[in-house]
Write an enzyme that holds these catalytic residues in place. Structure first.
Site, PDB file in Angstrom:
ATOM      1  N   THR A 296      13.518   1.877   6.673  1.00  0.00           N
ATOM      2  CA  THR A 296      13.867   2.877   7.695  1.00  0.00           C
ATOM      3  C   THR A 296      14.222   2.235   9.038  1.00  0.00           C
ATOM      4  OG1 THR A 296      11.647   3.420   8.587  1.00  0.00           O
ATOM      5  CG2 THR A 296      12.333   4.597   6.597  1.00  0.00           C
TER       6      THR A 296
ATOM      7  N   SER B  95      11.849  12.708  17.598  1.00  0.00           N
ATOM      8  CA  SER B  95      13.303  12.626  17.520  1.00  0.00           C
ATOM      9  C   SER B  95      13.725  11.233  17.067  1.00  0.00           C
ATOM     10  CB  SER B  95      13.916  12.910  18.890  1.00  0.00           C
ATOM     11  OG  SER B  95      13.427  11.965  19.812  1.00  0.00           O
TER      12      SER B  95
ATOM     13  N   LYS C  41      22.985 -12.727  15.399  1.00  0.00           N
ATOM     14  CA  LYS C  41      23.828 -11.872  14.543  1.00  0.00           C
ATOM     15  C   LYS C  41      23.045 -10.765  13.868  1.00  0.00           C
ATOM     16  CE  LYS C  41      27.095 -14.853  15.346  1.00  0.00           C
ATOM     17  NZ  LYS C  41      27.859 -14.598  16.586  1.00  0.00           N
TER      18      LYS C  41
ATOM     19  N   LYS D 171       7.765   1.442  12.153  1.00  0.00           N
ATOM     20  CA  LYS D 171       7.065   2.716  11.999  1.00  0.00           C
ATOM     21  C   LYS D 171       6.711   3.028  10.543  1.00  0.00           C
ATOM     22  CE  LYS D 171       7.055   4.607  16.231  1.00  0.00           C
ATOM     23  NZ  LYS D 171       5.843   5.097  16.894  1.00  0.00           N
TER      24      LYS D 171
ATOM     25  N   GLU E  67       6.855  -3.607  28.824  1.00  0.00           N
ATOM     26  CA  GLU E  67       7.164  -2.195  29.016  1.00  0.00           C
ATOM     27  C   GLU E  67       8.371  -2.060  29.945  1.00  0.00           C
ATOM     28  OE1 GLU E  67       4.056  -0.073  31.102  1.00  0.00           O
ATOM     29  OE2 GLU E  67       4.107   1.528  29.605  1.00  0.00           O
TER      30      GLU E  67
ATOM     31  N   GLY F 133       4.980   1.562  23.922  1.00  0.00           N
ATOM     32  CA  GLY F 133       5.477   2.928  24.133  1.00  0.00           C
ATOM     33  C   GLY F 133       4.249   3.825  24.224  1.00  0.00           C
ATOM     34  N   GLY F 134       3.894   4.460  23.100  1.00  0.00           N
ATOM     35  CA  GLY F 134       2.643   5.212  23.036  1.00  0.00           C
ATOM     36  C   GLY F 134       1.442   4.300  22.858  1.00  0.00           C
ATOM     37  N   GLY F 135       1.685   3.058  22.505  1.00  0.00           N
ATOM     38  CA  GLY F 135       0.610   2.080  22.409  1.00  0.00           C
ATOM     39  C   GLY F 135       0.090   1.831  20.997  1.00  0.00           C
TER      40      GLY F 135
ATOM     41  N   ASN G 241      17.401   0.737  15.048  1.00  0.00           N
ATOM     42  CA  ASN G 241      18.150   1.981  14.842  1.00  0.00           C
ATOM     43  C   ASN G 241      18.905   2.411  16.099  1.00  0.00           C
ATOM     44  OD1 ASN G 241      17.402   2.267  12.147  1.00  0.00           O
ATOM     45  ND2 ASN G 241      15.431   3.146  12.733  1.00  0.00           N
TER      46      ASN G 241
ATOM     47  N   ASP H  88       0.062 -19.193  20.115  1.00  0.00           N
ATOM     48  CA  ASP H  88      -0.639 -19.139  21.395  1.00  0.00           C
ATOM     49  C   ASP H  88      -0.440 -17.797  22.098  1.00  0.00           C
ATOM     50  OD1 ASP H  88      -1.490 -21.969  21.402  1.00  0.00           O
ATOM     51  OD2 ASP H  88       0.669 -22.347  21.476  1.00  0.00           O
TER      52      ASP H  88
END
Lengths: 320, 320
Positions: free
Chosen positions: A46, A75, A269, A50, A201, A176-178, A303, A169
């Site tokens: 995907t 989204s 690439k 995630k 961040e 993002g949300g962590g 993505n 090291d």
């Protein structure tokens, strides 16, 4: 949660998820006078890390919960990841998406077999729509990061990286949300107690930085950072893990994010989305001195919507 | 020339060139009902297969020839490849480039250590300028494809592919000047006598197709195909090898080339240049029935100029 949760998750995932490649670049190593290991989660199923968390969470539902199906409002990459995880278990999946989501992302969630329900483009309407569906159908909600099983799954990426390259090291990871940095920091410090965990961040979505430096959970106000996967705010759970485990947080500008994305496209690439390049932007910026060190970098996803690029490419270059 | 030349070249190259990855895609296999193996020469050093041939040719110069340095006229991938090969032998390299070459390509050749000499953007002036330099300096010219050692080096890509995946029923390969398909067909038929070699060429640069079907060498007139690496014409040498070894030539439109490039970027998350996607465009087109077969596809390079894309990307998406 500790390293054993991540080890358990990895046992589940290793036959199902891709073992993503670890890339190296002579140019990058020379630039930083260091040994840099890029963990390429853009090559994960995907197209982002995630999938690891979504699959682990669906796996760990009770058979009865699972049979009812799963739901998320998203989204982005979590929607696609959950849709595929659900398909692999042959269960239903609903994704609630705001009406301003890109066609490409709606299409992708459907391609992976999710039922897409549109809502108004506000957080309130996303939550309301999702709760209505849950009330009517009994679907189980899988939160994209405020969920221990999702966090444990996310941590398997760095687990796999350290298993391959052994000593590190530093590890650079986007926030993002962590969820990703929570799993990453637990796995990394569990395997290598002396490793330094550096969160990166966008300046335009600096809630983790503000929370980390003030010691108080500060949510993002509306943000339009190009790194669309990192616009979300920490939860109390991920903030607590970050406070415990993260050594420093580096902020990067929009231009630095695009610069890192471009570096990878041109030199290596392969395709990263802006969120996927944020950790490298943090390394390239030079705020942390890594000279002579072994450094892991989590490239979290690939993505990116190429519609505009290819349209322009054709109109500029094709004459036939 | 036969397979033994390619085996010899491979012995030289395997420690110096990248062993490029072989990618597979569930989506692609399902689409074609076949087992497709993508040989990713975009991940080769200097971003294209050209490094294999350039290195092999420089290696095989006599020590005396080599010491004088090498020269080529090229606006593209051969320039970068030859520059790096020369640098690895610590010898001089001059590249003659037309004045309308992109800044990015001029910069890349210089980065790899070549001296870049600009000329007018005509073939005549390229040749005249090159010959003048040779007359003054004694540099040895390394032709990008009309050269047995370059062809043997180019054949090591498919040699490596077949060594890894063993059986193949088809190999798809792009055709520009014909060096890559010459080496590829000699290696492939030497290892697997029953393999079918399918050449793929842009409709807008169809000299190999016309030569192959009429039996008479027909050069390209000026062409502006998006596949800039394939605008060159066959030489007598590469035409003779193609007539002997190639089973069929498929033509693809500009839109089909961009479609293949986009498929790889979106589905597989890596970057191809238009020329590098031509072979896949030929497979996707469906002119050859590969159902149930094992199919190799040479993706020849990834050096696409992203300047315009990233400029537009920033102006469209960045507000910070």
């Amino acid at each position: 949660m500790d390293i054993t949760h991540i080890e358990e998750a990895y046992k589940r995932l290793k036959e199902i998820a891709n073992v993503t490649p670890v890339s190296t670049s002579k140019a990058l190593n020379e630039l930083k006078s260091a040994s840099i290991y890029l963990k390429c989660e853009n090559f994960q199923r995907t197209g982002s890390f995630k999938f690891r968390g979504a699959y682990n969470a669906v796996f760990l539902l009770s058979p009865k919960e699972r049979a009812r199906g799963v739901i998320a409002h998203s989204s982005g990459n979590h929607a696609q990841a959950l849709a595929l995880a659900a398909r692999l278990f042959s269960i239903s999946c609903v994704v609630v998406m705001p009406s301003n989501s890109s066609e490409v992302k709606i299409h992708a969630a459907r391609e992976y077999g999710a039922e897409v329900v549109m809502c108004k483009p506000t957080l309130e309407d996303r939550i309301r729509t999702t709760e209505e569906i849950i009330a009517n159908s009994g679907y189980k909600i899988i939160h994209p990061y405020d969920n221990d099983d999702v966090i444990a799954g996310a941590g398997t990426g760095v687990y796999e990286l350290i298993d391959e390259v052994k000593e590190l090291d530093y590890i650079f990871c986007p926030i993002g949300g962590g969820g990703l940095i929570s799993g990453t920091s637990i796995a990394a410090k569990g395997m290598l107690p002396n490793i330094k965990v550096i969160g990166v961040e966008p300046k335009l979505a600096n809630d983790a930085y503000l929370s980390f430096t003030t010691g108080k959970l500060v949510p993002n106000v509306n943000t339009d950072t190009i790194a669309d996967g990192l616009r979300t705010s920490l939860s109390q759970k991920t903030f607590d893990i970050i406070r415990e485990n993260v050594d420093d947080i580096v902020l990067v500008s929009e231009e630095e994010i695009v610069g890192a994305m471009r570096f990878i496209w041109e030199e290596l690439k392969f395709v990263l989305e802006p969120s996927g390049a944020v950790s490298l932007a943090g390394l390239l910026k030079g705020a942390v001195d890594v000279k002579g060190k072994r450094v892991g970098v989590i490239l979290s996803g690939g993505n990116v919507d190429l519609e505009g690029f290819f349209k322009k490419y054709i109109s500029d270059k094709c004459i036939g």
